[in-house]
Design a protein around this motif. Structure first.
Motif, PDB file in Angstrom:
ATOM      1  N   GLN A 158     -25.402   6.344  27.143  1.00  0.00           N
ATOM      2  CA  GLN A 158     -26.252   6.647  25.989  1.00  0.00           C
ATOM      3  C   GLN A 158     -25.381   6.734  24.740  1.00  0.00           C
ATOM      4  O   GLN A 158     -24.605   7.668  24.584  1.00  0.00           O
ATOM      5  CB  GLN A 158     -26.952   7.982  26.235  1.00  0.00           C
ATOM      6  CG  GLN A 158     -27.874   8.418  25.119  1.00  0.00           C
ATOM      7  CD  GLN A 158     -28.466   9.770  25.414  1.00  0.00           C
ATOM      8  OE1 GLN A 158     -27.784  10.682  25.880  1.00  0.00           O
ATOM      9  NE2 GLN A 158     -29.756   9.917  25.175  1.00  0.00           N
TER      10      GLN A 158
ATOM     11  N   MET B 280     -34.471   3.884  24.375  1.00  0.00           N
ATOM     12  CA  MET B 280     -33.822   5.181  24.115  1.00  0.00           C
ATOM     13  C   MET B 280     -34.324   6.297  25.020  1.00  0.00           C
ATOM     14  O   MET B 280     -33.556   7.153  25.433  1.00  0.00           O
ATOM     15  CB  MET B 280     -34.056   5.556  22.665  1.00  0.00           C
ATOM     16  CG  MET B 280     -33.265   4.671  21.755  1.00  0.00           C
ATOM     17  SD  MET B 280     -32.493   5.573  20.469  1.00  0.00           S
ATOM     18  CE  MET B 280     -33.870   6.392  19.761  1.00  0.00           C
TER      19      MET B 280
ATOM     20  N   ALA C  23     -20.035  13.016  24.959  1.00  0.00           N
ATOM     21  CA  ALA C  23     -20.687  13.795  23.897  1.00  0.00           C
ATOM     22  C   ALA C  23     -20.303  15.267  23.997  1.00  0.00           C
ATOM     23  O   ALA C  23     -20.052  15.788  25.085  1.00  0.00           O
ATOM     24  CB  ALA C  23     -22.197  13.637  23.994  1.00  0.00           C
TER      25      ALA C  23
ATOM     26  N   GLY D 193      -9.496  12.966  22.376  1.00  0.00           N
ATOM     27  CA  GLY D 193      -9.337  13.041  20.914  1.00  0.00           C
ATOM     28  C   GLY D 193      -8.342  14.131  20.544  1.00  0.00           C
ATOM     29  O   GLY D 193      -7.471  13.943  19.685  1.00  0.00           O
TER      30      GLY D 193
HETATM   31  P1  NAD Z   1     -20.202   7.398  17.005  1.00  0.00           P
HETATM   32  O1  NAD Z   1     -20.970   7.953  15.850  1.00  0.00           O
HETATM   33  O2  NAD Z   1     -19.260   6.274  16.777  1.00  0.00           O
HETATM   34  O3  NAD Z   1     -21.209   6.947  18.156  1.00  0.00           O
HETATM   35  C1  NAD Z   1     -22.383   7.604  18.476  1.00  0.00           C
HETATM   36  C2  NAD Z   1     -23.415   6.539  18.807  1.00  0.00           C
HETATM   37  O4  NAD Z   1     -24.613   7.175  19.278  1.00  0.00           O
HETATM   38  C3  NAD Z   1     -23.830   5.693  17.602  1.00  0.00           C
HETATM   39  O5  NAD Z   1     -23.727   4.336  17.918  1.00  0.00           O
HETATM   40  C4  NAD Z   1     -25.261   6.137  17.330  1.00  0.00           C
HETATM   41  O6  NAD Z   1     -26.050   5.083  16.787  1.00  0.00           O
HETATM   42  C5  NAD Z   1     -25.714   6.537  18.717  1.00  0.00           C
HETATM   43  N1  NAD Z   1     -26.872   7.427  18.746  1.00  0.00           N
HETATM   44  C6  NAD Z   1     -27.218   8.409  17.899  1.00  0.00           C
HETATM   45  N2  NAD Z   1     -28.360   8.981  18.284  1.00  0.00           N
HETATM   46  C7  NAD Z   1     -28.752   8.383  19.429  1.00  0.00           C
HETATM   47  C8  NAD Z   1     -29.841   8.544  20.321  1.00  0.00           C
HETATM   48  N3  NAD Z   1     -30.787   9.453  20.104  1.00  0.00           N
HETATM   49  N4  NAD Z   1     -29.897   7.740  21.422  1.00  0.00           N
HETATM   50  C9  NAD Z   1     -28.965   6.818  21.654  1.00  0.00           C
HETATM   51  N5  NAD Z   1     -27.906   6.616  20.827  1.00  0.00           N
HETATM   52  C10 NAD Z   1     -27.806   7.387  19.744  1.00  0.00           C
HETATM   53  O7  NAD Z   1     -19.469   8.657  17.652  1.00  0.00           O
HETATM   54  P2  NAD Z   1     -18.279   8.652  18.715  1.00  0.00           P
HETATM   55  O8  NAD Z   1     -17.018   8.903  17.973  1.00  0.00           O
HETATM   56  O9  NAD Z   1     -18.409   7.495  19.606  1.00  0.00           O
HETATM   57  O10 NAD Z   1     -18.614   9.981  19.525  1.00  0.00           O
HETATM   58  C11 NAD Z   1     -19.641  10.027  20.493  1.00  0.00           C
HETATM   59  C12 NAD Z   1     -19.781  11.435  21.022  1.00  0.00           C
HETATM   60  O11 NAD Z   1     -18.543  11.847  21.606  1.00  0.00           O
HETATM   61  C13 NAD Z   1     -20.104  12.482  19.962  1.00  0.00           C
HETATM   62  O12 NAD Z   1     -20.898  13.487  20.545  1.00  0.00           O
HETATM   63  C14 NAD Z   1     -18.749  13.060  19.627  1.00  0.00           C
HETATM   64  O13 NAD Z   1     -18.842  14.374  19.131  1.00  0.00           O
HETATM   65  C15 NAD Z   1     -18.062  13.027  20.964  1.00  0.00           C
HETATM   66  N6  NAD Z   1     -16.593  12.973  20.895  1.00  0.00           N
HETATM   67  C16 NAD Z   1     -15.970  11.949  20.271  1.00  0.00           C
HETATM   68  C17 NAD Z   1     -14.583  11.920  20.221  1.00  0.00           C
HETATM   69  C18 NAD Z   1     -13.850  10.782  19.561  1.00  0.00           C
HETATM   70  O14 NAD Z   1     -12.642  10.632  19.814  1.00  0.00           O
HETATM   71  N7  NAD Z   1     -14.487   9.940  18.775  1.00  0.00           N
HETATM   72  C19 NAD Z   1     -13.829  12.943  20.816  1.00  0.00           C
HETATM   73  C20 NAD Z   1     -14.498  13.981  21.476  1.00  0.00           C
HETATM   74  C21 NAD Z   1     -15.894  13.991  21.498  1.00  0.00           C
END
Ligand code: NAD
Length: 362
Positions: free
Chosen positions: A186, A230, A267, A298
């Motif tokens: 997701q 979704m 997430a 991260g």
């Molecule tokens: P991102 O914003 O690049 O990706 C999130 C994706 O989820 C986007 O493509 C968005 O369109 C999609 N999205 C939003 N709402 C949605 C829904 N209702 N259904 C389906 N898709 C949906 O963020 P990311 O950096 O890939 O991070 C993803 C998750 O992992 C976040 O919760 C973030 O806090 C967590 N996280 C990320 C990192 C990192 O290194 N980037 C580290 C630890 C935790």
């Protein structure tokens, strides 16, 4: 007015969550209002990003910084890093208030803590903002590669999540192969996309969903993942569900719809209610890989940067250890009859306690 403030106890929240120090930063000239929460520094300096948010009230900002900084303590501890937990919030409008002077003033507050708190990027903070903060303090991490930093942490996060997923599969299926497993991802943003790449390489059958149509099309085209709706993702006939978009997707409504045996995703804060929904998953025979462990890539990435002369290979090696830690947590969870989230929290607390004793002066 002052009397009213005195009545609403700031220390109630602080002592409930066990913070060491909370710093209120104020600057009349630039309008800066920020709170730095230092939860625990037993294992090392408190590291955690700065977020800027137009909070409805100062109490809400305080709650957020207390909760988030505590979360960082557990994430660092369970991952085996020599870091404590901290976080900062700046109260205000990120679109209009972030001037150079405003950000540099905040940097000076970070510097005044002499390395006890290390900051990084978080919600509504951009690389340019971190550059301004970095002009006043050396205690900034998570910088782009062009500035000698570790750059985008997402590939390391995805790798750690992949390791956590494999470890959980090992406990559930007896081996950690994901070949042929039906996996629903997701959110195919930064982390989700890299995760899909790992899964497809291992010949898993991957289903993806996202609100962003373009990303969905691209990832489907690049990796041959199947697109699902979704809401459909929760009812999917799948072995593993990987939430990589939003928090709180494990709740009263969704858990009963899930047909998978494993939940392992990147997430943050996947369980809407840690205790209630952690237990609901157990009752439904679903094994949950604690999010704050398996998405720690991260943090690992910025930790590597903090150690000096950033080394991506070393970051991957540390992220690989998430596999063993996850196995250990799932063992404790099974042995003690507690949720994996609870087991992870317990092990994190034990590490802080044990290392705290090692560090006692003699
Ligand atoms: P991102 O914003 O690049 O990706 C999130 C994706 O989820 C986007 O493509 C968005 O369109 C999609 N999205 C939003 N709402 C949605 C829904 N209702 N259904 C389906 N898709 C949906 O963020 P990311 O950096 O890939 O991070 C993803 C998750 O992992 C976040 O919760 C973030 O806090 C967590 N996280 C990320 C990192 C990192 O290194 N980037 C580290 C630890 C935790």
């Amino acid at each position: 007015e002052l009397e009213r403030v005195e009545k609403s106890s700031v220390f109630a929240g602080v002592s409930k969550l066990g913070h060491e120090q909370v710093v209120f930063c104020h600057d009349q000239a630039t309008g800066l209002k920020a709170i730095i929460g230092i939860h625990n520094t037993v294992l090392g300096p408190a590291l955690g990003g700065t977020r800027m948010w137009n909070y409805a009230s100062e109490a809400e900002a305080l709650r957020d910084v207390l909760r988030l900084s505590r979360g960082m303590t557990y994430k660092a501890a369970i991952t085996g890093l020599n870091l404590g937990g901290g976080k900062a919030v700046i109260i205000g409008d990120a679109k209009t208030q972030k001037t150079e002077a405003f950000l540099r003033r905040f940097g000076k507050f970070v510097e005044s803590l002499a390395g006890k708190y290390i900051t990084a990027e978080d919600v509504n903070m951009k690389t340019r903002d971190m550059e301004y903060i970095g002009m006043e303090t050396k205690h900034v991490t998570g910088l782009p590669e062009s500035m000698g930093g570790g750059g985008d942490p997402s590939p390391v996060t995805a790798y750690g999540t992949y390791m956590g997923m494999k470890a959980t599969a090992k406990k559930v299926y007896g081996n950690d192969s994901l070949t042929g497993k039906k996996i629903g991802v997701q959110g195919v943003g930064q982390v989700g996309m890299y995760l899909v790449e790992h899964l497809v390489k291992e010949n898993a059958e991957v289903f993806i969903t996202d609100i962003a149509e373009e990303k969905l099309k691209q990832v489907s085209k690049d990796f041959g993942a199947k697109v699902v709706g979704m809401d459909e993702i929760y009812d999917l006939d799948m072995d593993i569900y990987a939430p990589c978009a939003l928090g709180a997707t494990l709740n009263d409504d969704t858990i009963k719809r899930l047909k998978c045996q494993v939940v392992a995703g990147a997430a943050n804060n996947q369980l809407e209610d840690e205790i209630r929904h952690g237990n609901m998953l157990i009752e439904q025979g679903i094994t949950y890989a604690p999010d704050f462990l398996i998405n720690a890539g991260g943090l690992i990435n910025v930790y590597e940067e903090h150690l000096g002369s950033y080394n991506r290979d070393r970051a991957y090696t540390t992220a690989e250890k998430i596999y063993d830690t996850c196995i250990n947590i799932l063992d404790v969870s099974a042995k003690e009859g507690i949720s994996s989230q609870e087991a992870a929290t317990k092990l994190a607390e034990k590490r802080i306690e044990d290392i705290g004793k090692v560090k006692l002066p003699r």
